[in-house]
Write an enzyme that holds these catalytic residues in place. Structure first.
Site, PDB file in Angstrom:
ATOM      1  N   HIS A 169       0.790 -40.442  -6.665  1.00 31.48           N
ATOM      2  CA  HIS A 169       0.741 -40.372  -8.145  1.00 31.48           C
ATOM      3  C   HIS A 169       0.701 -38.927  -8.630  1.00 31.48           C
ATOM      4  O   HIS A 169       0.184 -38.640  -9.706  1.00 31.48           O
ATOM      5  CB  HIS A 169      -0.472 -41.133  -8.700  1.00 31.48           C
ATOM      6  CG  HIS A 169      -0.589 -42.519  -8.167  1.00 31.48           C
ATOM      7  ND1 HIS A 169       0.070 -43.588  -8.719  1.00 31.48           N
ATOM      8  CD2 HIS A 169      -1.233 -42.980  -7.077  1.00 31.48           C
ATOM      9  CE1 HIS A 169      -0.197 -44.671  -8.012  1.00 31.48           C
ATOM     10  NE2 HIS A 169      -0.977 -44.329  -6.995  1.00 31.48           N
ATOM     11  N   SER A 293      19.781 -17.001 -11.265  1.00 31.87           N
ATOM     12  CA  SER A 293      19.918 -17.189 -12.702  1.00 31.87           C
ATOM     13  C   SER A 293      20.746 -16.036 -13.262  1.00 31.87           C
ATOM     14  O   SER A 293      20.647 -14.904 -12.782  1.00 31.87           O
ATOM     15  CB  SER A 293      18.520 -17.196 -13.332  1.00 31.87           C
ATOM     16  OG  SER A 293      18.594 -16.796 -14.672  1.00 31.87           O
TER      17      SER A 293
END
Ligand code: 2SA
Length: 460
Positions: A169, A293
């Protein structure tokens, strides 16, 4: 403005051609046409071998020359077929004319009328698709997924003992090792690959509506189902005895569902590795000269895994659509299967591209043990499970009278940051046997990995 057309519309035929081009050997229009020529040629040889209608078996040399139109099928033949189809407006009829012309050139015109004898187009098409899909899977897709499984298994062994905080989770949970987590994927993908390897490839060869009507009226005494079975099996396929005009395509639906399943497991792998990279567990090895990037010079982006994610989704979309549409055909046939099947290569192409990216991505990551260790060290509360389980065992063994050990540990750890010293003090104060206490005091998050390492050894 200058026109740019014609240009490939699909990136599989454009920027990704080098990664998926091998599939074109089988799943392209040309690959299909070559298989169609192969089926027509083999049917001619099968009929003459059986001396149908007074024909004589072709000599070994004649058979070899006939088969060479398949083995030497190339650009000139692709162009010739396109020219014939421009006139016939029927792709399989064009193949029939092409084979007839080849017979003429080989001096075998006397058997020309046996070309496509008693066949409907689907008799040729379904066998050709079964051959080309089988060969694409066995010669291209399966070897590639096996490469990925091997790479995963090698990484699993390499990181067999690399203790890692689990996250169920998304929350810190009982630790594992990176190797064991990678082994889970290798194990899952190995099972699915074996199922894909075992997929059946069925073929029908029974005329316009699957009744052998034309066959029987031309030669009532021939055991046509037996001839059909032998012919289909001679192509390395499994005979389908009972169909409409079309092969029912159930084997295709089964295959595409399995490949789509493999895609989804690969997708799970890609997003998990992406997440481990994001957590810093894996460092990406920068490629010299490459840019992450366009604006942030420090970045190395996990583009291999992101590309894979997108292409696996595209592949499954196409393969799921094929699996769904191919199993329906109105009454004895409609042509939707013909149109849909032209995209089989698209489905496999996106999957192959994703496999290629995953394979490359797996080769460009390095585990960072310091980050793994720091994360474990920041989450001592995951030992709550260990402590409450040992207390339970001690209670049953009569060495403790603690009531509700779970609640005790919940009170100490739930939603809290608990350090090594807190836990040690807590354990010291527990009413449990000495051996159990020593075992718990020696425990660290990194040491609480059960037999995770040994589980890696279970990989075949
Ligand atoms: O043996 C037969 O041909 C039986 C016949 N049905 C057909 N079976 C197989 N192919 C057929 C059929 N009909 C058309 N075509 C040809 O399919 C091609 C469809 O082209 P596209 O739309 O570009 O995918 C395109 O080449 C079409 O000419 C029937 O009427 O039962």
């Amino acid at each position: 403005m200058t026109s740019l057309a014609p240009q490939p519309l699909s990136p599989l035929d454009g920027r990704y051609r080098s990664a998926v081009g091998e599939l074109g050997e089988h799943l392209s229009e040309a690959g299909l046409n070559r298989a169609r020529v192969q089926v027509e040629v083999e049917w001619l040889i099968a009929q003459t071998d059986r001396r149908f209608f007074g024909s004589s078996p072709l000599s070994a040399e004649q058979q070899a020359r006939l088969r060479s139109i398949v083995t030497e099928f190339g650009q000139a033949d692709i162009d010739e077929l396109a020219g014939l189809e421009a006139t016939t407006r029927h792709d399989v009829k064009a193949v029939e004319y092409y084979v007839r012309r080849s017979l003429e050139l080989l001096g075998l015109d006397d058997i020309a009328e046996l070309t496509h004898f008693a066949c409907t187009s689907e008799d040729i098409n379904n066998l050709s698709y079964a051959i080309t899909v089988r060969d694409a899977v066995r010669e291209v897709w399966l070897p590639k997924i096996r490469d990925v499984i091997d790479a995963l298994a090698a990484l699993a062994v390499e990181h067999r003992d690399a203790a890692m905080l689990s996250r169920t989770h998304g929350q810190p949970a009982t630790p594992t090792t990176m190797g064991k987590e990678l082994a889970v994927f290798a194990h899952r993908l190995g099972r699915i690959a074996a199922q894909i390897e075992a997929n059946e490839y069925l073929g029908k060869f029974s005329g316009a509506t699957g009744t052998f009507s034309a066959h029987v009226v031309a030669a009532p005494d021939v055991a046509w189902p037996e001839v059909s079975r032998e012919f289909v099996e001679s192509l390395g396929l499994m005979w389908n005895p009972l169909t409409t005009q079309i092969e029912s395509h159930d084997w295709q639906a089964e295959l595409y569902a399995k490949v789509s399943h493999a895609n989804r497991v690969l997708h799970n792998l890609a997003t998990d590795i992406w997440t481990y990279i994001s957590l810093g567990y894996f460092r990406q090895i920068p490629t010299a000269g490459a840019t992450g990037s366009s604006t942030m010079p420090h970045k190395v982006n996990p583009i291999r895994f992101e590309n894979a994610e997108a292409n696996l989704e595209l592949s499954s979309a196409v393969l799921d659509s094929l699996a769904s549409t191919l199993v329906t055909s109105r009454m004895q046939r409609d042509l939707t299967d013909s149109s849909a099947q032209r995209n089989i290569g698209v489905g496999f192409g996106h999957s192959l591209l994703a496999l290629d990216n995953i394979q490359r991505g797996l080769g460009e990551i390095d585990l960072d043990p310091d980050v793994l260790a720091a994360d474990l060290d920041g989450n001592w509360e995951v030992l709550g499970e260990a402590i409450q389980t040992v207390i339970r065992a001690e209670v049953v063994a009569g060495r403790s009278t603690i009531t509700d050990p779970y609640a005790l540990l919940k009170g100490l750890t739930r939603g809290k940051r608990v350090g090594a010293a807190d836990l040690a003090a807590f354990i010291e104060g527990l009413e449990i046997g000495d051996a159990a206490k020593r075992r718990l005091l020696a425990l660290t998050p990194g040491g609480y990995t059960g037999i995770a390492s040994e589980l890696v050894d279970r990989l075949g």
